[in-house]
Design an enzyme around this catalytic site. Structure first.
Site, PDB file in Angstrom:
ATOM      1  N   ASP A  57       0.903  -1.155   0.000  1.00 60.85           N
ATOM      2  CA  ASP A  57       0.000   0.000   0.000  1.00 60.85           C
ATOM      3  C   ASP A  57       0.936   1.197   0.000  1.00 60.85           C
ATOM      4  O   ASP A  57       1.589   1.483   1.006  1.00 60.85           O
ATOM      5  CB  ASP A  57      -0.880  -0.013   1.254  1.00 60.85           C
ATOM      6  CG  ASP A  57      -1.739   1.241   1.356  1.00 60.85           C
ATOM      7  OD1 ASP A  57      -1.544   2.177   0.538  1.00 60.85           O
ATOM      8  OD2 ASP A  57      -2.591   1.302   2.258  1.00 60.85           O
ATOM      9  N   ASN A  85       3.146   5.281 -10.094  1.00 58.98           N
ATOM     10  CA  ASN A  85       1.979   5.226 -10.975  1.00 58.98           C
ATOM     11  C   ASN A  85       0.673   4.893 -10.260  1.00 58.98           C
ATOM     12  O   ASN A  85      -0.401   5.222 -10.756  1.00 58.98           O
ATOM     13  CB  ASN A  85       2.306   4.184 -12.066  1.00 58.98           C
ATOM     14  CG  ASN A  85       1.102   3.788 -12.875  1.00 58.98           C
ATOM     15  OD1 ASN A  85       0.660   4.536 -13.741  1.00 58.98           O
ATOM     16  ND2 ASN A  85       0.541   2.606 -12.582  1.00 58.98           N
ATOM     17  N   TYR A 161      -8.923  14.283  -6.443  1.00 65.62           N
ATOM     18  CA  TYR A 161      -8.054  13.746  -7.499  1.00 65.62           C
ATOM     19  C   TYR A 161      -7.392  14.903  -8.244  1.00 65.62           C
ATOM     20  O   TYR A 161      -6.182  14.897  -8.489  1.00 65.62           O
ATOM     21  CB  TYR A 161      -8.925  12.907  -8.440  1.00 65.62           C
ATOM     22  CG  TYR A 161      -8.215  12.160  -9.530  1.00 65.62           C
ATOM     23  CD1 TYR A 161      -7.566  10.951  -9.261  1.00 65.62           C
ATOM     24  CD2 TYR A 161      -8.230  12.622 -10.852  1.00 65.62           C
ATOM     25  CE1 TYR A 161      -6.941  10.234 -10.278  1.00 65.62           C
ATOM     26  CE2 TYR A 161      -7.612  11.915 -11.870  1.00 65.62           C
ATOM     27  CZ  TYR A 161      -6.965  10.717 -11.579  1.00 65.62           C
ATOM     28  OH  TYR A 161      -6.355  10.015 -12.591  1.00 65.62           O
ATOM     29  N   LYS A 165      -3.402  15.513  -8.446  1.00 65.08           N
ATOM     30  CA  LYS A 165      -2.721  15.450  -9.746  1.00 65.08           C
ATOM     31  C   LYS A 165      -2.092  16.797 -10.115  1.00 65.08           C
ATOM     32  O   LYS A 165      -1.020  16.856 -10.715  1.00 65.08           O
ATOM     33  CB  LYS A 165      -3.693  14.961 -10.824  1.00 65.08           C
ATOM     34  CG  LYS A 165      -4.211  13.525 -10.589  1.00 65.08           C
ATOM     35  CD  LYS A 165      -3.103  12.483 -10.584  1.00 65.08           C
ATOM     36  CE  LYS A 165      -3.627  11.058 -10.518  1.00 65.08           C
ATOM     37  NZ  LYS A 165      -2.559  10.055 -10.506  1.00 65.08           N
ATOM     38  N   VAL A 194      -7.828   6.823 -20.580  1.00 64.25           N
ATOM     39  CA  VAL A 194      -7.280   5.545 -21.068  1.00 64.25           C
ATOM     40  C   VAL A 194      -8.135   4.448 -20.425  1.00 64.25           C
ATOM     41  O   VAL A 194      -8.330   4.478 -19.202  1.00 64.25           O
ATOM     42  CB  VAL A 194      -5.804   5.377 -20.625  1.00 64.25           C
ATOM     43  CG1 VAL A 194      -5.219   4.066 -21.147  1.00 64.25           C
ATOM     44  CG2 VAL A 194      -4.951   6.557 -21.069  1.00 64.25           C
ATOM     45  N   THR A 196      -8.911   1.605 -18.410  1.00 66.41           N
ATOM     46  CA  THR A 196      -8.189   0.765 -17.448  1.00 66.41           C
ATOM     47  C   THR A 196      -9.158   0.403 -16.328  1.00 66.41           C
ATOM     48  O   THR A 196     -10.333   0.766 -16.373  1.00 66.41           O
ATOM     49  CB  THR A 196      -7.009   1.536 -16.803  1.00 66.41           C
ATOM     50  OG1 THR A 196      -7.554   2.602 -16.016  1.00 66.41           O
ATOM     51  CG2 THR A 196      -6.042   2.087 -17.817  1.00 66.41           C
TER      52      THR A 196
HETATM   53  N1  LIG Z   1      -7.166   5.546 -16.770  1.00 69.67           N
HETATM   54  C1  LIG Z   1      -7.174   6.827 -16.998  1.00 69.67           C
HETATM   55  O1  LIG Z   1      -7.973   7.352 -17.804  1.00 69.67           O
HETATM   56  C2  LIG Z   1      -6.174   7.712 -16.311  1.00 69.67           C
HETATM   57  C3  LIG Z   1      -5.984   9.013 -16.806  1.00 69.67           C
HETATM   58  C4  LIG Z   1      -5.039   9.820 -16.194  1.00 69.67           C
HETATM   59  C5  LIG Z   1      -4.286   9.345 -15.152  1.00 69.67           C
HETATM   60  N2  LIG Z   1      -4.499   8.079 -14.697  1.00 69.67           N
HETATM   61  C6  LIG Z   1      -3.621   7.617 -13.613  1.00 69.67           C
HETATM   62  O2  LIG Z   1      -2.934   6.472 -14.056  1.00 69.67           O
HETATM   63  C7  LIG Z   1      -2.457   5.744 -12.947  1.00 69.67           C
HETATM   64  C8  LIG Z   1      -2.687   4.270 -13.168  1.00 69.67           C
HETATM   65  O3  LIG Z   1      -4.080   4.023 -13.138  1.00 69.67           O
HETATM   66  P1  LIG Z   1      -4.820   3.100 -14.188  1.00 69.67           P
HETATM   67  O4  LIG Z   1      -5.636   3.989 -15.044  1.00 69.67           O
HETATM   68  O5  LIG Z   1      -3.875   2.174 -14.815  1.00 69.67           O
HETATM   69  O6  LIG Z   1      -5.866   2.386 -13.218  1.00 69.67           O
HETATM   70  P2  LIG Z   1      -5.961   0.914 -12.650  1.00 69.67           P
HETATM   71  O7  LIG Z   1      -7.023   1.006 -11.613  1.00 69.67           O
HETATM   72  O8  LIG Z   1      -6.134  -0.044 -13.763  1.00 69.67           O
HETATM   73  O9  LIG Z   1      -4.552   0.663 -11.953  1.00 69.67           O
HETATM   74  C9  LIG Z   1      -4.195   1.278 -10.740  1.00 69.67           C
HETATM   75  C10 LIG Z   1      -3.519   0.242  -9.859  1.00 69.67           C
HETATM   76  O10 LIG Z   1      -3.121   0.906  -8.652  1.00 69.67           O
HETATM   77  C11 LIG Z   1      -3.357   0.017  -7.586  1.00 69.67           C
HETATM   78  N3  LIG Z   1      -3.474   0.751  -6.334  1.00 69.67           N
HETATM   79  C12 LIG Z   1      -4.528   1.462  -5.866  1.00 69.67           C
HETATM   80  N4  LIG Z   1      -4.267   1.943  -4.656  1.00 69.67           N
HETATM   81  C13 LIG Z   1      -3.028   1.509  -4.323  1.00 69.67           C
HETATM   82  C14 LIG Z   1      -2.205   1.678  -3.187  1.00 69.67           C
HETATM   83  N5  LIG Z   1      -2.620   2.369  -2.116  1.00 69.67           N
HETATM   84  N6  LIG Z   1      -0.986   1.110  -3.179  1.00 69.67           N
HETATM   85  C15 LIG Z   1      -0.554   0.395  -4.259  1.00 69.67           C
HETATM   86  N7  LIG Z   1      -1.303   0.175  -5.339  1.00 69.67           N
HETATM   87  C16 LIG Z   1      -2.517   0.752  -5.384  1.00 69.67           C
HETATM   88  C17 LIG Z   1      -4.642  -0.694  -7.961  1.00 69.67           C
HETATM   89  O11 LIG Z   1      -4.804  -1.910  -7.221  1.00 69.67           O
HETATM   90  C18 LIG Z   1      -4.451  -0.906  -9.442  1.00 69.67           C
HETATM   91  O12 LIG Z   1      -3.846  -2.150  -9.714  1.00 69.67           O
HETATM   92  C19 LIG Z   1      -3.164   6.332 -11.730  1.00 69.67           C
HETATM   93  O13 LIG Z   1      -2.286   7.189 -11.036  1.00 69.67           O
HETATM   94  C20 LIG Z   1      -4.286   7.126 -12.348  1.00 69.67           C
HETATM   95  O14 LIG Z   1      -4.700   8.190 -11.529  1.00 69.67           O
HETATM   96  C21 LIG Z   1      -5.420   7.258 -15.253  1.00 69.67           C
END
Ligand SMILES: NC(=O)c1ccc[n+]([C@@H]2O[C@H](COP(=O)([O-])OP(=O)(O)OC[C@H]3O[C@@H](n4cnc5c(N)ncnc54)[C@H](O)[C@@H]3O)[C@@H](O)[C@H]2O)c1
Length: 281
Positions: A57, A85, A161, A165, A194, A196
Site C-alpha cells: 500500500d 503510478n 483527485y 494530480k 485511457v 483501465t
Molecule cells: N485511466 C485513466 O484514464 C487515467 C488518466 C489519467 C491518469 N491516470 C492515472 O494512471 C495511474 C494508473 O491508473 P490506471 O488507469 O492504470 O488504473 P488501474 O485502476 O487499472 O490501476 C491502478 C492500480 O493501482 C493500484 N493501487 C490502488 N491503490 C493503491 C495503493 N494504495 N498502493 C498500491 N497500489 C494501489 C490498484 O490496485 C491498481 O492495480 C493512476 O495514477 C491514475 O490516476 C489514469
C-alpha cells in the site's frame, strides 16, 4: 552487464501492468508493487523471473520502504527507474449533502485517502528512490510520475483527485531541475482517458471511442523519458496519439519572473535550516 531494474507501483492493472510487460520485453527487471496481491502475484508468476511482486500500500511508508529495499537487493544493488503510478479517484464526495456527524453535530473528518495515495505516497517514493539511486554503481536514475489531464485542467466530479494530480505537476516542476546535479530525472505524464481498471466497468463501454487515448501513447511517453538523460521537471499531456509538452504559465510580469527565476539565493538562505534535522518540525 546486469539488466536495468525498475519499480512500478500500481503494476497489477492498467498502465502499470502495460508498462511492466513493455519493460520486461525490452530486457528490464521489474519489481511490481500493488495493493492487489491476488492479481499482482499471479501476473508476476506469469511474467517470469524478471519480475517480483511485493504487496504494497504505497500510502503506508513502511510498506513502500520495504518495497525499495527488496527491489534494490533483488536487482543486484541496482535501481534505475521508478514509475510512481499507483492512483485512485475520490473516495468521498466533497459535495456530500448528508455528512456523517459526530456526537456534537460536527461533520466527521473527510476521507482524504486519494491525497495520501496519489500525492503523499509519490513524494515518499521520490524520497526513497533518491536514497537508492545514490548507491548505484553510476549514481542516478529516472522517475516518471503518473499525473493526469486532471493535473492540468480540472475535474469537477473529482476535486481531490484534481488537487493531487495538480500537486504532482507542481512537484515535478519544483524538484526535477534540482535533482539534475545528482543525475536523477523526475518527469510526469498527464494522460487523458485511457480504458483501465480505474473506470467503473458499467460505464466503460459507454465511453465515446473517439476520445480514448490508447495505451500505446502511454508507453510512448514512458519511452520518451526513459530514453533521455537530460529532460527533467517536464510535464507531458497525452491525448489520443499525441504527446504535448506543457510549460508552466507565462510570467505575469517582470517581478514574477524575477521571483521565479532569480530569487533562488534568497530562498536558499531562508530555508537553509530545512536541510538539517533542526528544520524537521
Ligand atoms: N485511466 C485513466 O484514464 C487515467 C488518466 C489519467 C491518469 N491516470 C492515472 O494512471 C495511474 C494508473 O491508473 P490506471 O488507469 O492504470 O488504473 P488501474 O485502476 O487499472 O490501476 C491502478 C492500480 O493501482 C493500484 N493501487 C490502488 N491503490 C493503491 C495503493 N494504495 N498502493 C498500491 N497500489 C494501489 C490498484 O490496485 C491498481 O492495480 C493512476 O495514477 C491514475 O490516476 C489514469
Amino acid at each position: 552487464m546486469s539488466k536495468p531494474v525498475a519499480i512500478i507501483t500500481g503494476a497489477a492493472s492498467g498502465m502499470g501492468l502495460a508498462l511492466t510487460r513493455h519493460l520486461v520485453s525490452k530486457g528490464w527487471r521489474v519489481a511490481m508493487a500493488d495493493i492487489d496481491s491476488e492479481n499482482g502475484s499471479r501476473l508476476s508468476s506469469e511474467l517470469g523471473a524478471d519480475t517480483i511482486f511485493q504487496q504494497t500500500d504505497v500510502s503506508n511508508y513502511d510498506e513502500q520502504a520495504r518495497l525499495f529495499s527488496r527491489a534494490f537487493t533483488w536487482g543486484g544493488n541496482r535501481l534505475d527507474f521508478l514509475a510512481a503510478n499507483a492512483g485512485i479517484d475520490d473516495k468521498q464526495s466533497l459535495y456530500e449533502i448528508n455528512e456523517d456527524l459526530d456526537a456534537d453535530g460536527i461533520p466527521k473528518e473527510m476521507n482524504l485517502k486519494t491525497i495520501r495515495v496519489d500525492l503523499d505516497a509519490v513524494i515518499q517514493g521520490i524520497w526513497l528512490f533518491k536514497h537508492y539511486a545514490r548507491k548505484n554503481n553510476t549514481p542516478g536514475g529516472k522517475i516518471v510520475i503518473t499525473s493526469s489531464a486532471a493535473g492540468i485542467y480540472s475535474m469537477a466530479t473529482n476535486p481531490l483527485y484534481t488537487s493531487a494530480k495538480h500537486g504532482l505537476v507542481g512537484l515535478v516542476r519544483a524538484c526535477g531541475p534540482q535533482f539534475a546535479e545528482e543525475n536523477i530525472t523526475v518527469n510526469c505524464i498527464c494522460p487523458s482517458f485511457v480504458p483501465t481498471g480505474l473506470c467503473p466497468p458499467h460505464v466503460l463501454h459507454k465511453f465515446p471511442k473517439e476520445h480514448i487515448t490508447p495505451m500505446s501513447t502511454v508507453l510512448k511517453a514512458f519511452d520518451t523519458f526513459i530514453g533521455d538523460n537530460t529532460m527533467t521537471g517536464q510535464t507531458v499531456e497525452l491525448s489520443l496519439e499525441h504527446l504535448y509538452f506543457r510549460k508552466q504559465p507565462e510570467w505575469a510580469n517582470e517581478s514574477q519572473k524575477w521571483l521565479g527565476e532569480e530569487s533562488g539565493e534568497f530562498w536558499k538562505e531562508a530555508y537553509e535550516s530545512l536541510a538539517t534535522t533542526e528544520g524537521n518540525l
